[in-house]
Design a protein around this motif. Structure first.
Motif, PDB file in Angstrom:
ATOM      1  N   TYR A  76       0.840  -1.200   0.000  1.00  0.00           N
ATOM      2  CA  TYR A  76       0.000   0.000   0.000  1.00  0.00           C
ATOM      3  C   TYR A  76       0.875   1.251   0.000  1.00  0.00           C
ATOM      4  CZ  TYR A  76      -3.829  -3.193   0.841  1.00  0.00           C
ATOM      5  OH  TYR A  76      -4.735  -4.213   0.712  1.00  0.00           O
ATOM      6  N   LEU A  77       1.779   1.292  -0.935  1.00  0.00           N
ATOM      7  CA  LEU A  77       2.701   2.428  -1.056  1.00  0.00           C
ATOM      8  C   LEU A  77       2.730   2.858  -2.520  1.00  0.00           C
ATOM      9  CD1 LEU A  77       4.700   4.176   0.571  1.00  0.00           C
ATOM     10  CD2 LEU A  77       6.496   2.589  -0.065  1.00  0.00           C
ATOM     11  N   LEU A  88      11.297   5.212  -1.694  1.00  0.00           N
ATOM     12  CA  LEU A  88      11.030   3.981  -0.952  1.00  0.00           C
ATOM     13  C   LEU A  88      10.140   3.051  -1.765  1.00  0.00           C
ATOM     14  CD1 LEU A  88      11.228   2.308   1.645  1.00  0.00           C
ATOM     15  CD2 LEU A  88       9.303   3.619   2.565  1.00  0.00           C
ATOM     16  N   GLU A  89       9.159   3.604  -2.454  1.00  0.00           N
ATOM     17  CA  GLU A  89       8.279   2.798  -3.308  1.00  0.00           C
ATOM     18  C   GLU A  89       9.076   2.111  -4.419  1.00  0.00           C
ATOM     19  OE1 GLU A  89       4.807   3.484  -6.682  1.00  0.00           O
ATOM     20  OE2 GLU A  89       5.187   5.064  -5.204  1.00  0.00           O
ATOM     21  N   ASN A  90       9.926   2.874  -5.084  1.00  0.00           N
ATOM     22  CA  ASN A  90      10.712   2.309  -6.188  1.00  0.00           C
ATOM     23  C   ASN A  90      11.692   1.248  -5.697  1.00  0.00           C
ATOM     24  OD1 ASN A  90       9.416   3.990  -8.021  1.00  0.00           O
ATOM     25  ND2 ASN A  90      10.939   5.617  -7.821  1.00  0.00           N
ATOM     26  N   GLU A  91      12.328   1.502  -4.552  1.00  0.00           N
ATOM     27  CA  GLU A  91      13.290   0.531  -4.014  1.00  0.00           C
ATOM     28  C   GLU A  91      12.575  -0.751  -3.576  1.00  0.00           C
ATOM     29  OE1 GLU A  91      16.493   0.566  -3.942  1.00  0.00           O
ATOM     30  OE2 GLU A  91      16.936   2.623  -4.514  1.00  0.00           O
ATOM     31  N   THR A  92      11.339  -0.597  -3.073  1.00  0.00           N
ATOM     32  CA  THR A  92      10.560  -1.783  -2.689  1.00  0.00           C
ATOM     33  C   THR A  92      10.223  -2.611  -3.923  1.00  0.00           C
ATOM     34  OG1 THR A  92       9.609  -0.551  -0.820  1.00  0.00           O
ATOM     35  CG2 THR A  92       8.490  -2.566  -1.481  1.00  0.00           C
ATOM     36  N   LYS A  93       9.856  -1.939  -5.011  1.00  0.00           N
ATOM     37  CA  LYS A  93       9.583  -2.653  -6.266  1.00  0.00           C
ATOM     38  C   LYS A  93      10.816  -3.406  -6.740  1.00  0.00           C
ATOM     39  CE  LYS A  93       5.944   0.351  -8.126  1.00  0.00           C
ATOM     40  NZ  LYS A  93       5.607   1.367  -9.159  1.00  0.00           N
ATOM     41  N   GLU A  94      11.964  -2.748  -6.684  1.00  0.00           N
ATOM     42  CA  GLU A  94      13.211  -3.386  -7.119  1.00  0.00           C
ATOM     43  C   GLU A  94      13.527  -4.608  -6.255  1.00  0.00           C
ATOM     44  OE1 GLU A  94      15.125  -2.818  -9.633  1.00  0.00           O
ATOM     45  OE2 GLU A  94      14.419  -0.887 -10.392  1.00  0.00           O
ATOM     46  N   VAL A 181      15.568   8.557   7.684  1.00  0.00           N
ATOM     47  CA  VAL A 181      14.632   7.489   8.042  1.00  0.00           C
ATOM     48  C   VAL A 181      14.308   6.652   6.808  1.00  0.00           C
ATOM     49  CG1 VAL A 181      12.253   7.014   8.764  1.00  0.00           C
ATOM     50  CG2 VAL A 181      13.632   8.667  10.030  1.00  0.00           C
ATOM     51  N   ILE A 182      14.059   7.327   5.688  1.00  0.00           N
ATOM     52  CA  ILE A 182      13.764   6.613   4.443  1.00  0.00           C
ATOM     53  C   ILE A 182      14.961   5.771   4.022  1.00  0.00           C
ATOM     54  CG2 ILE A 182      13.269   6.882   1.992  1.00  0.00           C
ATOM     55  CD1 ILE A 182      10.870   7.443   3.723  1.00  0.00           C
ATOM     56  N   ASN A 183      16.159   6.348   4.137  1.00  0.00           N
ATOM     57  CA  ASN A 183      17.359   5.598   3.753  1.00  0.00           C
ATOM     58  C   ASN A 183      17.545   4.364   4.634  1.00  0.00           C
ATOM     59  OD1 ASN A 183      19.939   5.688   2.053  1.00  0.00           O
ATOM     60  ND2 ASN A 183      20.761   5.451   4.112  1.00  0.00           N
ATOM     61  N   ASN A 184      17.325   4.512   5.947  1.00  0.00           N
ATOM     62  CA  ASN A 184      17.421   3.367   6.851  1.00  0.00           C
ATOM     63  C   ASN A 184      16.342   2.330   6.542  1.00  0.00           C
ATOM     64  OD1 ASN A 184      19.609   4.488   8.160  1.00  0.00           O
ATOM     65  ND2 ASN A 184      18.397   5.371   9.817  1.00  0.00           N
ATOM     66  N   SER A 185      15.168   2.811   6.119  1.00  0.00           N
ATOM     67  CA  SER A 185      14.100   1.887   5.740  1.00  0.00           C
ATOM     68  C   SER A 185      14.490   1.097   4.501  1.00  0.00           C
ATOM     69  CB  SER A 185      12.798   2.664   5.484  1.00  0.00           C
ATOM     70  OG  SER A 185      12.396   3.383   6.637  1.00  0.00           O
TER      71      SER A 185
END
Length: 588
Positions: A76-77, A88-94, A181-185
């Protein structure tokens, strides 16, 4: 003499060129087909990033390849988010694409929870997501008309064989810049996704026991930790009661009926804030559990101090607590100090600061006896961990022996240790602190011990033990590990004041914030018990490349000129060069 090509020779030449082109095309086609066939049987991917961010760990690959059914992930992002969340969305997709490359049973989709124009439908979806375990985040988004609020759910619901669990993609960290925070995520993506898969697929859960019988925290006081651990472990209460085989058991040798093997009943033990002294026999039984490879998490308060004692008065005495464990822990390599750590980086608590119209005036003031620990170690247990709340914590020292020691948690750069006995005065919360007193730096509070431990009963046997042979006494342990924390309240949850039910571990109802206590306890137990090595993924680092905003503002005009002029000049020069080359060719 000039030679002229005949029509026949020209025709032959054209046929040769055509034949050559067909051969080249056929050869290229054959090579492509062969490469696809080889790629089908020999899988490989190339990670050209400097941090190898898309190279999955062996533990993750093993976990993924063992999936024998569809694992469906609803993320849900999705939506018109600020650039950090888009990243974060793009990195999650990758990352999910990388997971799917190793097992086609992994399927995923990205959903925009704000897609529906109907507010009723959106609110209904919000409620469903929160009931499923996903936590919303409020964002301030800049628009053409100014700023607006947006509710997002930076997480996913993962389903496998009929079981569904929530996956949080955002690593909440108190007091940390959103970009970091995003980078750590992003750093934690592989571990968080893999850990969620492990939660859904684990069949034989390791066994964890909460020790009881010495005034330890009860079930309701550790309910938050209990529920969190129960997703990965079989958790139960265990009492020693001076029974030799309360923690271990004897197994008869299958080949020789006169011989026995000793094995532990529990993969790990948690000793959560005991208040009464351990007997020598209980200590011996616990010692032998460790000698046979048992793992222990010691959460010990060496000082008697509690906020309940300040409920009706502004002062209380803090004195040392004798648990009869000092000699045992000293042998293993650690000493708990009889002091209280005060820290300028502390949790604020509610304090009555006055009266107005017979109504108490309440303020939130920092209480220096409740240090907030910001993990600075890169160890996998605390890497990227949120701030951790403590209450009346003490410091500890490590003792030189053959055991490897790693400090996991320590106080801030502005702290002090107050030896007990001492009077704890609640009124200091409203006073400006004298920073000259807070000059001690990074006092150790939690330590990891790893290695082969020597028995605390080497050369002696406690009263009541008839024969060391019967119990299979060992004076040197198998390779094992333990964690010692000089604060028992680190695992204690709060209770809802109105309805009295236990709250999640780490949640402070006065501040409305969640500290990293639950994740710390989980990480500790995962490190102690998980043999797959999955927790090592937490050490993955992706370097954040932050632009120097001050330098950008200073040289803004130069960068604009470069961005506008360089492309135009480059194209013009290329056109001139091509024109000169064309002119020379036709002139000849």
């Amino acid at each position: 003499m000039d030679t002229a090509q005949t029509p026949k020779s020209i025709s032959t030449s054209k046929k040769d060129v055509k034949r050559s082109n067909i051969i080249q095309f056929a050869a290229g086609l054959i090579i492509i087909v062969l490469l696809n066939i080889i790629g089908y049987y020999i899988f490989t991917r190339f990670d050209l990033t400097s941090e190898k961010r898309y190279t999955l760990s062996p533990a993750t690959k093993k976990l993924i390849k063992e999936l024998d059914d569809v694992l469906y992930i609803k993320v849900y992002l999705k939506g018109d988010y600020p650039s950090e969340f888009k990243k974060l969305e793009n990195e999650t997709k990758e990352m999910l694409s990388e997971f799917r490359a190793y097992n086609k049973n992994i399927e995923y989709e990205f959903i925009d929870p704000n897609e529906s124009p109907n507010s009723k439908d959106r609110n209904q979806l919000y409620r469903q997501l929160m009931e499923s375990g996903l936590q919303p985040t409020d964002l301030q988004v800049r628009t053409k008309g100014g700023e607006s609020r947006m509710i997002i759910f930076p997480g996913a619901l993962v389903t496998y064989k009929g079981k569904t669990t929530a996956l949080s993609l955002l690593e909440n960290q108190i007091g940390i810049n959103r970009e970091y925070v995003i980078n750590n995520s992003i750093n934690s993506l592989e571990y968080n996704i893999s850990n969620t898969i492990r939660k859904l697929t684990i069949e034989n859960k390791p066994k964890v026991g909460f020790l009881m019988g010495h005034g330890e925290l009860d079930n309701t006081q550790v309910a938050g930790a209990w529920y969190a651990l129960a997703e990965y472990y079989n958790v139960e209460r265990v009492s020693i009661d001076e029974k030799i085989f309360s923690l271990t058991e004897r197994e008869q040798d299958s080949k020789d009926s006169t011989k026995y093997h000793i094995k532990n009943k529990y993969d790990a033990l948690i000793i959560a804030k005991p208040e009464t002294a351990f007997s020598e026999k209980d200590k011996f039984i616990l010692d032998q559990y460790i000698m046979y490879g048992g793992r222990v998490m010691w959460l010990i308060d060496p000082v008697m101090a509690d906020m309940d004692s300040l409920a009706n008065t502004s002062t209380m005495p803090a004195i040392g607590r004798d648990l009869n464990l000092n000699d045992q822990l000293f042998t293993y390599g650690v000493r708990l100090n009889s002091n209280l750590v005060m820290d300028l980086n502390a949790v604020p608590i509610k304090i009555q600061t006055g009266m107005m119209n017979n109504t108490p005036q309440i303020s939130m003031l920092p209480w220096y006896y409740f240090p907030v620990l910001l993990p600075t170690s890169s160890h996998v247990i605390v890497n990227h961990l949120n701030a951790i709340k403590t209450e009346f914590t003490s410091s500890l020292d490590t003792i030189a022996n053959n055991i490897q020691k790693t400090i996991l948690l320590s106080s801030s750069n502005y702290s002090r240790a107050v030896n007990v006995p001492v009077i704890v005065d609640l009124t200091i919360a409203g006073k400006k602190p004298d920073k000259r007193l807070f000059k001690q730096h990074f006092l150790p509070i939690a330590v990891l011990l790893e290695g082969e431990f020597t028995s605390a009963y080497d050369g002696r046997m406690p009263y009541g033990i008839a024969s060391s042979e019967i119990i299979g006494y060992k004076k040197q342990s198998k390779p094992t590990k333990m964690i010692v924390v000089a604060d028992g309240d680190i695992i204690k949850n709060q209770f809802n004041r109105k309805q009295g039910f236990p709250l999640p571990l780490g949640f402070d109802q006065d501040l409305g914030e969640t500290f990293g206590n639950e994740e710390f306890i989980l990480n500790c137990m995962n490190y102690l018990c998980d043999e797959s090595g999955l927790i090592s993924v937490r050490s993955r680092e992706t370097r954040i490349r932050v632009l120097d905003q001050a330098q950008i503002n200073e040289d803004k005009f130069i960068y604009q000129i470069i961005n506008i002029a360089v492309p135009i000049i480059s194209i013009a020069l290329l056109g001139i060069i091509l024109m000169i080359i064309r002119k020379k060719r036709f002139a000849q």
